[in-house]
Design a protein around this motif. Sequence first.
Motif, PDB file in Angstrom:
ATOM      1  N   LYS A   4       0.823  -1.212   0.000  1.00  0.00           N
ATOM      2  CA  LYS A   4       0.000   0.000   0.000  1.00  0.00           C
ATOM      3  C   LYS A   4       0.858   1.264   0.000  1.00  0.00           C
ATOM      4  O   LYS A   4       0.604   2.190  -0.772  1.00  0.00           O
ATOM      5  CB  LYS A   4      -0.929   0.016   1.215  1.00  0.00           C
ATOM      6  CG  LYS A   4      -2.097  -0.922   1.108  1.00  0.00           C
ATOM      7  CD  LYS A   4      -2.959  -0.843   2.357  1.00  0.00           C
ATOM      8  CE  LYS A   4      -4.100  -1.826   2.305  1.00  0.00           C
ATOM      9  NZ  LYS A   4      -4.874  -1.814   3.552  1.00  0.00           N
ATOM     10  N   GLN A   5       1.851   1.316   0.848  1.00  0.00           N
ATOM     11  CA  GLN A   5       2.658   2.528   0.977  1.00  0.00           C
ATOM     12  C   GLN A   5       3.657   2.692  -0.162  1.00  0.00           C
ATOM     13  O   GLN A   5       3.936   3.803  -0.591  1.00  0.00           O
ATOM     14  CB  GLN A   5       3.396   2.544   2.322  1.00  0.00           C
ATOM     15  CG  GLN A   5       2.478   2.576   3.518  1.00  0.00           C
ATOM     16  CD  GLN A   5       1.599   3.813   3.555  1.00  0.00           C
ATOM     17  OE1 GLN A   5       2.041   4.920   3.271  1.00  0.00           O
ATOM     18  NE2 GLN A   5       0.328   3.620   3.874  1.00  0.00           N
ATOM     19  N   PHE A   6       4.191   1.588  -0.666  1.00  0.00           N
ATOM     20  CA  PHE A   6       5.199   1.665  -1.733  1.00  0.00           C
ATOM     21  C   PHE A   6       4.555   1.893  -3.102  1.00  0.00           C
ATOM     22  O   PHE A   6       5.018   2.715  -3.883  1.00  0.00           O
ATOM     23  CB  PHE A   6       6.045   0.390  -1.754  1.00  0.00           C
ATOM     24  CG  PHE A   6       7.184   0.454  -2.726  1.00  0.00           C
ATOM     25  CD1 PHE A   6       8.317   1.191  -2.437  1.00  0.00           C
ATOM     26  CD2 PHE A   6       7.125  -0.225  -3.939  1.00  0.00           C
ATOM     27  CE1 PHE A   6       9.372   1.257  -3.323  1.00  0.00           C
ATOM     28  CE2 PHE A   6       8.173  -0.160  -4.840  1.00  0.00           C
ATOM     29  CZ  PHE A   6       9.296   0.582  -4.524  1.00  0.00           C
ATOM     30  N   LEU A   7       3.487   1.169  -3.392  1.00  0.00           N
ATOM     31  CA  LEU A   7       2.851   1.265  -4.707  1.00  0.00           C
ATOM     32  C   LEU A   7       1.844   2.405  -4.780  1.00  0.00           C
ATOM     33  O   LEU A   7       1.596   2.938  -5.858  1.00  0.00           O
ATOM     34  CB  LEU A   7       2.158  -0.060  -5.056  1.00  0.00           C
ATOM     35  CG  LEU A   7       3.083  -1.269  -5.151  1.00  0.00           C
ATOM     36  CD1 LEU A   7       2.263  -2.539  -5.342  1.00  0.00           C
ATOM     37  CD2 LEU A   7       4.103  -1.100  -6.263  1.00  0.00           C
TER      38      LEU A   7
ATOM     39  N   SER B 197      -3.746   4.866  -5.796  1.00  0.00           N
ATOM     40  CA  SER B 197      -4.523   5.258  -6.974  1.00  0.00           C
ATOM     41  C   SER B 197      -5.059   4.032  -7.719  1.00  0.00           C
ATOM     42  O   SER B 197      -4.678   2.895  -7.448  1.00  0.00           O
ATOM     43  CB  SER B 197      -3.658   6.078  -7.939  1.00  0.00           C
ATOM     44  OG  SER B 197      -2.708   5.246  -8.571  1.00  0.00           O
ATOM     45  N   LYS B 198      -5.923   4.286  -8.681  1.00  0.00           N
ATOM     46  CA  LYS B 198      -6.468   3.226  -9.529  1.00  0.00           C
ATOM     47  C   LYS B 198      -5.326   2.469 -10.217  1.00  0.00           C
ATOM     48  O   LYS B 198      -5.323   1.242 -10.278  1.00  0.00           O
ATOM     49  CB  LYS B 198      -7.398   3.850 -10.574  1.00  0.00           C
ATOM     50  CG  LYS B 198      -7.828   2.920 -11.670  1.00  0.00           C
ATOM     51  CD  LYS B 198      -8.589   3.675 -12.740  1.00  0.00           C
ATOM     52  CE  LYS B 198      -8.612   2.888 -14.029  1.00  0.00           C
ATOM     53  NZ  LYS B 198      -9.133   3.627 -15.147  1.00  0.00           N
TER      54      LYS B 198
ATOM     55  N   LYS C 270      -3.288   0.264  -7.861  1.00  0.00           N
ATOM     56  CA  LYS C 270      -3.973  -0.979  -7.509  1.00  0.00           C
ATOM     57  C   LYS C 270      -3.811  -2.056  -8.581  1.00  0.00           C
ATOM     58  O   LYS C 270      -4.031  -3.229  -8.319  1.00  0.00           O
ATOM     59  CB  LYS C 270      -5.448  -0.705  -7.231  1.00  0.00           C
ATOM     60  CG  LYS C 270      -5.632   0.064  -5.944  1.00  0.00           C
ATOM     61  CD  LYS C 270      -7.071   0.391  -5.663  1.00  0.00           C
ATOM     62  CE  LYS C 270      -7.138   1.188  -4.372  1.00  0.00           C
ATOM     63  NZ  LYS C 270      -8.439   1.737  -4.101  1.00  0.00           N
ATOM     64  N   SER C 271      -3.403  -1.656  -9.792  1.00  0.00           N
ATOM     65  CA  SER C 271      -3.181  -2.654 -10.840  1.00  0.00           C
ATOM     66  C   SER C 271      -1.719  -3.106 -10.886  1.00  0.00           C
ATOM     67  O   SER C 271      -1.326  -3.865 -11.752  1.00  0.00           O
ATOM     68  CB  SER C 271      -3.624  -2.116 -12.203  1.00  0.00           C
ATOM     69  OG  SER C 271      -2.782  -1.076 -12.622  1.00  0.00           O
ATOM     70  N   CYS C 272      -0.910  -2.627  -9.923  1.00  0.00           N
ATOM     71  CA  CYS C 272       0.493  -3.039  -9.834  1.00  0.00           C
ATOM     72  C   CYS C 272       0.623  -4.334  -9.037  1.00  0.00           C
ATOM     73  O   CYS C 272      -0.134  -4.575  -8.099  1.00  0.00           O
ATOM     74  CB  CYS C 272       1.330  -1.972  -9.142  1.00  0.00           C
ATOM     75  SG  CYS C 272       1.638  -0.515 -10.121  1.00  0.00           S
ATOM     76  N   LYS C 273       1.606  -5.114  -9.427  1.00  0.00           N
ATOM     77  CA  LYS C 273       1.902  -6.352  -8.714  1.00  0.00           C
ATOM     78  C   LYS C 273       3.416  -6.483  -8.606  1.00  0.00           C
ATOM     79  O   LYS C 273       4.130  -6.291  -9.588  1.00  0.00           O
ATOM     80  CB  LYS C 273       1.325  -7.554  -9.466  1.00  0.00           C
ATOM     81  CG  LYS C 273       1.575  -8.869  -8.766  1.00  0.00           C
ATOM     82  CD  LYS C 273       0.942 -10.024  -9.498  1.00  0.00           C
ATOM     83  CE  LYS C 273       1.214 -11.314  -8.748  1.00  0.00           C
ATOM     84  NZ  LYS C 273       0.668 -12.464  -9.433  1.00  0.00           N
TER      85      LYS C 273
ATOM     86  N   GLN D 272       5.005  -5.005 -11.990  1.00  0.00           N
ATOM     87  CA  GLN D 272       4.246  -5.077 -13.243  1.00  0.00           C
ATOM     88  C   GLN D 272       2.949  -4.311 -13.046  1.00  0.00           C
ATOM     89  O   GLN D 272       2.257  -4.500 -12.053  1.00  0.00           O
ATOM     90  CB  GLN D 272       3.941  -6.522 -13.601  1.00  0.00           C
ATOM     91  CG  GLN D 272       3.176  -6.676 -14.894  1.00  0.00           C
ATOM     92  CD  GLN D 272       2.949  -8.145 -15.231  1.00  0.00           C
ATOM     93  OE1 GLN D 272       2.798  -8.983 -14.346  1.00  0.00           O
ATOM     94  NE2 GLN D 272       2.949  -8.450 -16.500  1.00  0.00           N
ATOM     95  N   ASN D 273       2.641  -3.432 -14.003  1.00  0.00           N
ATOM     96  CA  ASN D 273       1.388  -2.687 -13.971  1.00  0.00           C
ATOM     97  C   ASN D 273       0.569  -3.110 -15.179  1.00  0.00           C
ATOM     98  O   ASN D 273       0.911  -2.777 -16.312  1.00  0.00           O
ATOM     99  CB  ASN D 273       1.648  -1.182 -13.984  1.00  0.00           C
ATOM    100  CG  ASN D 273       0.382  -0.382 -13.795  1.00  0.00           C
ATOM    101  OD1 ASN D 273      -0.628  -0.628 -14.444  1.00  0.00           O
ATOM    102  ND2 ASN D 273       0.441   0.592 -12.901  1.00  0.00           N
ATOM    103  N   GLU D 274      -0.478  -3.875 -14.936  1.00  0.00           N
ATOM    104  CA  GLU D 274      -1.335  -4.373 -16.021  1.00  0.00           C
ATOM    105  C   GLU D 274      -2.087  -3.242 -16.707  1.00  0.00           C
ATOM    106  O   GLU D 274      -2.231  -3.232 -17.920  1.00  0.00           O
ATOM    107  CB  GLU D 274      -2.335  -5.402 -15.462  1.00  0.00           C
ATOM    108  CG  GLU D 274      -1.706  -6.713 -15.063  1.00  0.00           C
ATOM    109  CD  GLU D 274      -1.182  -7.509 -16.245  1.00  0.00           C
ATOM    110  OE1 GLU D 274      -1.715  -7.380 -17.356  1.00  0.00           O
ATOM    111  OE2 GLU D 274      -0.217  -8.266 -16.046  1.00  0.00           O
ATOM    112  N   GLU D 275      -2.564  -2.288 -15.931  1.00  0.00           N
ATOM    113  CA  GLU D 275      -3.373  -1.190 -16.467  1.00  0.00           C
ATOM    114  C   GLU D 275      -2.575  -0.313 -17.430  1.00  0.00           C
ATOM    115  O   GLU D 275      -3.050   0.055 -18.500  1.00  0.00           O
ATOM    116  CB  GLU D 275      -3.917  -0.341 -15.312  1.00  0.00           C
ATOM    117  CG  GLU D 275      -4.909   0.706 -15.717  1.00  0.00           C
ATOM    118  CD  GLU D 275      -6.303   0.156 -15.971  1.00  0.00           C
ATOM    119  OE1 GLU D 275      -7.051   0.829 -16.694  1.00  0.00           O
ATOM    120  OE2 GLU D 275      -6.638  -0.933 -15.469  1.00  0.00           O
TER     121      GLU D 275
END
Length: 148
Positions: free
Chosen positions: A84-87, A90-91, A94-97, A126-129
Amino acid sequence: MYFDNTSIGTSTNNKGAFEIKQREGISSALVVSFLGYEKVVIDTYDSNEFYDILLNESIDSLDEIVISTNDGMPREIKLEQFRKQFLGFSKFAKSCKILNEYDVILRYKKSSKELIATAKSPIIIQNEELQYLVCFDIKSFVIEYNFV
């Protein structure tokens, strides 16, 4: 291998060979790294050249030691807080893994109420969005908790 501060990177094949194209407008250094070895930074990379890169074993590298201790916060919660704090929130965040979460070392210090994160190797996000993959070399990341 990746271009510093970009989402452009690649891995080697089983013989250590790789190919990476430098895109127009990218002037970042090429970073070559592998766990347990010193990273090599090539400031003036030319994709038309052939490079023979030898990595030196890191003198700071030690055999892995696993110490099991209860620091008052389960790893799952520490990992959730770190994400939560590192990534971010935002919308797009939330699509980051984080693809290699097992490389993230998390420690909660009760005395200072801090969650400290480091990593054994660059973490891969990785950001899918937004359709990108980026490597981030994290040395130290601290979350300070202010409990009332």
